[in-house]
Design a protein around this motif. Structure first.
Motif, PDB file in Angstrom:
ATOM      1  N   UNK A  93       0.808  -1.110   0.055  1.00  0.00           N
ATOM      2  CA  UNK A  93       0.075   0.125  -0.076  1.00  0.00           C
ATOM      3  C   UNK A  93       0.853   1.261  -0.147  1.00  0.00           C
ATOM      4  N   UNK A  94       2.116   0.990   0.310  1.00  0.00           N
ATOM      5  CA  UNK A  94       2.947   2.445   0.361  1.00  0.00           C
ATOM      6  C   UNK A  94       3.043   3.178  -1.003  1.00  0.00           C
ATOM      7  N   UNK A  95       3.107   4.116  -1.191  1.00  0.00           N
ATOM      8  CA  UNK A  95       3.038   5.040  -2.476  1.00  0.00           C
ATOM      9  C   UNK A  95       4.527   5.362  -2.470  1.00  0.00           C
ATOM     10  N   UNK A  96       5.213   4.960  -3.542  1.00  0.00           N
ATOM     11  CA  UNK A  96       6.666   5.606  -4.008  1.00  0.00           C
ATOM     12  C   UNK A  96       6.495   7.135  -4.155  1.00  0.00           C
ATOM     13  N   UNK A  97       7.345   7.897  -3.460  1.00  0.00           N
ATOM     14  CA  UNK A  97       7.705   9.296  -3.819  1.00  0.00           C
ATOM     15  C   UNK A  97       9.039   9.067  -3.989  1.00  0.00           C
ATOM     16  N   UNK A  98       9.494  10.007  -5.050  1.00  0.00           N
ATOM     17  CA  UNK A  98      10.944  10.329  -5.301  1.00  0.00           C
ATOM     18  C   UNK A  98      11.459  10.905  -4.113  1.00  0.00           C
ATOM     19  N   UNK A  99      12.942  10.682  -3.915  1.00  0.00           N
ATOM     20  CA  UNK A  99      13.672  11.077  -2.630  1.00  0.00           C
ATOM     21  C   UNK A  99      13.539  12.539  -2.487  1.00  0.00           C
ATOM     22  N   UNK A 100      13.792  13.406  -3.596  1.00  0.00           N
ATOM     23  CA  UNK A 100      13.901  14.727  -3.412  1.00  0.00           C
ATOM     24  C   UNK A 100      12.529  15.433  -2.741  1.00  0.00           C
ATOM     25  N   UNK A 101      11.466  15.031  -3.471  1.00  0.00           N
ATOM     26  CA  UNK A 101      10.290  15.366  -3.383  1.00  0.00           C
ATOM     27  C   UNK A 101       9.676  14.851  -1.955  1.00  0.00           C
ATOM     28  N   UNK A 152      16.009  29.171  10.545  1.00  0.00           N
ATOM     29  CA  UNK A 152      17.348  29.304   9.770  1.00  0.00           C
ATOM     30  C   UNK A 152      17.734  28.245   9.077  1.00  0.00           C
ATOM     31  N   UNK A 153      17.948  27.018   9.919  1.00  0.00           N
ATOM     32  CA  UNK A 153      18.501  25.751   9.467  1.00  0.00           C
ATOM     33  C   UNK A 153      17.899  25.360   8.385  1.00  0.00           C
ATOM     34  N   UNK A 154      16.281  25.143   8.678  1.00  0.00           N
ATOM     35  CA  UNK A 154      15.462  24.290   7.426  1.00  0.00           C
ATOM     36  C   UNK A 154      15.528  25.290   6.222  1.00  0.00           C
ATOM     37  N   UNK A 155      15.638  26.624   6.282  1.00  0.00           N
ATOM     38  CA  UNK A 155      15.724  27.577   5.225  1.00  0.00           C
ATOM     39  C   UNK A 155      16.955  27.013   4.612  1.00  0.00           C
ATOM     40  N   UNK A 156      17.902  26.976   5.212  1.00  0.00           N
ATOM     41  CA  UNK A 156      19.177  26.816   4.536  1.00  0.00           C
ATOM     42  C   UNK A 156      19.177  25.151   4.034  1.00  0.00           C
ATOM     43  N   UNK A 157      18.453  24.262   4.397  1.00  0.00           N
ATOM     44  CA  UNK A 157      18.329  22.876   3.852  1.00  0.00           C
ATOM     45  C   UNK A 157      17.471  23.158   2.807  1.00  0.00           C
ATOM     46  N   UNK A 158      16.524  23.752   2.644  1.00  0.00           N
ATOM     47  CA  UNK A 158      15.574  23.974   1.655  1.00  0.00           C
ATOM     48  C   UNK A 158      16.208  24.522   0.464  1.00  0.00           C
ATOM     49  N   UNK A 159      17.253  25.535   0.682  1.00  0.00           N
ATOM     50  CA  UNK A 159      17.884  26.080  -0.487  1.00  0.00           C
ATOM     51  C   UNK A 159      18.981  25.210  -1.180  1.00  0.00           C
ATOM     52  N   UNK A 160      19.457  24.339  -0.259  1.00  0.00           N
ATOM     53  CA  UNK A 160      20.364  23.299  -0.502  1.00  0.00           C
ATOM     54  C   UNK A 160      19.836  22.182  -1.374  1.00  0.00           C
ATOM     55  N   UNK A 161      18.569  22.006  -1.181  1.00  0.00           N
ATOM     56  CA  UNK A 161      17.944  20.890  -1.840  1.00  0.00           C
ATOM     57  C   UNK A 161      17.943  20.896  -3.324  1.00  0.00           C
ATOM     58  N   UNK A 162      18.086  19.797  -4.044  1.00  0.00           N
ATOM     59  CA  UNK A 162      18.072  19.735  -5.579  1.00  0.00           C
ATOM     60  C   UNK A 162      16.975  18.615  -5.942  1.00  0.00           C
ATOM     61  N   UNK A 163      16.808  18.720  -7.338  1.00  0.00           N
ATOM     62  CA  UNK A 163      15.881  17.617  -7.877  1.00  0.00           C
ATOM     63  C   UNK A 163      14.456  17.823  -7.596  1.00  0.00           C
ATOM     64  N   UNK A 164      14.002  18.926  -7.250  1.00  0.00           N
ATOM     65  CA  UNK A 164      12.720  19.210  -6.934  1.00  0.00           C
ATOM     66  C   UNK A 164      12.329  20.298  -8.131  1.00  0.00           C
ATOM     67  N   UNK A 165      11.041  20.101  -8.655  1.00  0.00           N
ATOM     68  CA  UNK A 165      10.643  20.893  -9.702  1.00  0.00           C
ATOM     69  C   UNK A 165       9.252  21.471  -9.650  1.00  0.00           C
ATOM     70  N   UNK A 166       8.843  22.045 -10.665  1.00  0.00           N
ATOM     71  CA  UNK A 166       7.388  22.492 -10.584  1.00  0.00           C
ATOM     72  C   UNK A 166       6.804  23.151  -9.497  1.00  0.00           C
ATOM     73  N   UNK A 167       5.404  22.852  -9.105  1.00  0.00           N
ATOM     74  CA  UNK A 167       4.722  23.446  -7.979  1.00  0.00           C
ATOM     75  C   UNK A 167       5.266  23.148  -6.772  1.00  0.00           C
ATOM     76  N   UNK A 168       5.843  21.915  -6.504  1.00  0.00           N
ATOM     77  CA  UNK A 168       6.633  21.911  -5.073  1.00  0.00           C
ATOM     78  C   UNK A 168       7.754  22.665  -4.991  1.00  0.00           C
TER      79      UNK A 168
END
Length: 193
Positions: free
Chosen positions: A65-73, A96-112
């Motif tokens: 039943x688990x839905x596969x979600x790509x790692x970056x998403x 501050x830390x989470x903002x930095x983590x979000x800015x460093x995140x790659x592989x996310x596109x579109x609405x997200x």
């Protein structure tokens, strides 16, 4: 934990061994129901506890039943939830830390990706507001100390300690000249202020 009690039956005394475990009532057993094992004295209650801890836990989800979600998403969604929580508890360092983590995140596109960018923009505005509030608090605290207004100093320290944590609270006390004292080496006491 084991306990021992002696029950009077006529002129005789009968020994009972009690097993007390966290969040469980004491269970009492006659000596002949207990035995010595490699773990030490064991009662039927101990055996139940050991079996409960060694039994495999039931799975809370089914792999089918688990839905596969790509790692970056998946990471992006987790970071968004963490940012919402950090803002709710008003934790400047975590935001501050989470903002930095979000800015460093790659592989996310579109609405997200747009959601992430908007969340970081709003968080940055909130951080500026928090910084300004802290600056005003320190200014007011310094002015109250200079003017020797003890009641105002106390109110400002209580307000500041409620909205800051750990070392920031110590910094407020230090700015007010009431910390560190010999009795406060482990940290400031907001109740004293």
């Amino acid at each position: 934990m084991h306990r021992i009690r002696l029950n009077s039956v006529g002129t005789a005394r009968h020994v009972q061994i009690g097993t007390e475990a966290f969040a469980r009532p004491i269970e009492w057993f006659a000596v002949d129901e207990c035995e010595m094992t490699g773990r030490g004295l064991s009662t039927p209650a101990v055996e139940k506890i050991v079996q409960a801890r060694t039994a495999p836990r039931p799975s809370l989800w089914s792999p089918g039943k688990a839905r596969k979600v790509p790692e970056p998403q998946a990471r992006a969604q987790a970071l968004l939830r963490r940012l919402v929580y950090a803002r709710r508890i008003e934790s400047v360092p975590v935001v501050k830390q989470v903002c930095g983590d979000i800015e460093d995140l790659t592989g996310v596109e579109g609405d997200l990706q747009e959601q992430l960018e908007a969340a970081v923009r709003h968080a940055r505005v909130w951080l500026v507001e928090q910084s300004e509030e802290r600056r005003k608090l320190f200014d007011n605290l310094n002015r109250a100390v200079d003017e020797h207004k003890l009641g105002r100093v106390r109110r400002l320290l209580q307000l500041g300690c409620r909205h800051t944590a750990g070392t920031r609270c110590a910094t407020l006390h230090q700015a007010a000249g009431c910390w560190p004292h010999a009795e406060d080496r482990a940290g400031p006491s907001c109740r004293r202020s």
